[in-house]
Scaffold this active site. Structure first.
Site, short mmCIF file in Angstrom:
data_model
loop_
_atom_site.label_atom_id
_atom_site.label_comp_id
_atom_site.label_asym_id
_atom_site.label_seq_id
_atom_site.Cartn_x
_atom_site.Cartn_y
_atom_site.Cartn_z
CG ASP A 136 -1.63 1.25 1.47
OD1 ASP A 136 -2.25 1.73 0.51
OD2 ASP A 136 -1.59 1.79 2.59
CG ASP A 154 -2.02 7.46 0.33
OD1 ASP A 154 -1.02 8.05 -0.11
OD2 ASP A 154 -3.11 7.45 -0.25
#
Length: 226
Positions: free
Chosen positions: A20, A22
């Site tokens: 991922d 963020d």
């Protein structure tokens, strides 16, 4: 369900690792930074908290937040040049080590392609290995929505990306690493999920993830032990 020891073995022998972006690869939430930059930071940060907690669907939260921000092409470019995303400590070394071992590294994000590609560049990850949401703009640069056909625009979209990667590249073992509910949902089809709390701790993820880390050094050590 795999034991922690089995999960560590999957990580050490993985063909591909998906991160991922963020609050995992970078320290901030890209959409929150864009909102601050466009003057609607507080309202959007609250919506992000709700989305990450899993109380609203991802697409609904994304539509609402972008409807509030309405970022122009110029604002997005200016954000990247004036406030470039800050890499999380240890991520550069970890990605480099995975590359040395011949592991394919992907960035799978509910964030925005232009910002995520900037991050990929810093980590020597090819842009073809980036899966993220695409903002749309009118000819004059004004906000025109986002590409709703991207799998990452949906709840469960990260799992769809991983299923696609397994099918396309015949990966046997894929690991997903991230801080949020949407990352945890991607396992399965991912063979192992590692929760990351180095930037922000999501209670739900910390409680449910069998393997939870707060620094990427912990993963580097796993790779050195072999």
């Amino acid at each position: 369900m795999a034991s922690l020891m089995e999960m560590k073995e999957i990580f050490r022998s993985a063909d591909a690792v998906c991160f991922d972006v963020d609050s995992t690869v970078i320290r901030e939430e890209g959409i929150d930074e864009l909102a601050k930059f466009c003057g609607v930071g507080d309202a959007v940060a609250e919506m992000t908290r709700r989305a990450m907690g899993g109380t609203v669907t991802f697409k609904a939260a994304l539509t609402a937040r972008l409807g509030l921000i309405r970022p122009s092409y110029e604002q997005v470019q200016k954000l990247i040049s004036d406030n470039p995303p800050q890499l999380t400590p240890g991520i550069r070394e970890l990605v480099s080590r995975l590359h040395q071992r011949g592991v394919q590294v992907f960035l799978v994000s509910g964030g925005f392609q232009s910002i995520v590609e900037h991050v990929a560049l810093q980590l020597n990850i090819p842009t073809a290995n980036v899966f993220a949401n695409r903002l749309k703009f009118y000819f004059n640069g004004e906000y025109a929505g986002f590409d709703e056909t991207q799998p990452t625009a949906e709840s469960g979209g990260k799992g769809k990306v991983i299923a696609h990667l397994k099918e396309q590249f015949h990966f046997k073992k894929v690991v997903m690493i991230g801080d949020g509910a949407t990352d945890m949902e991607a396992c399965p089809p991912a063979d192992c999920f590692i929760g990351f709390g180095g930037n922000v701790i999501r209670k739900q993820v910390k409680e449910k993830a069998k393997w939870y880390i707060t620094h990427f050094d912990e993963l580097l050590k796993e790779l050195e032990e072999r």
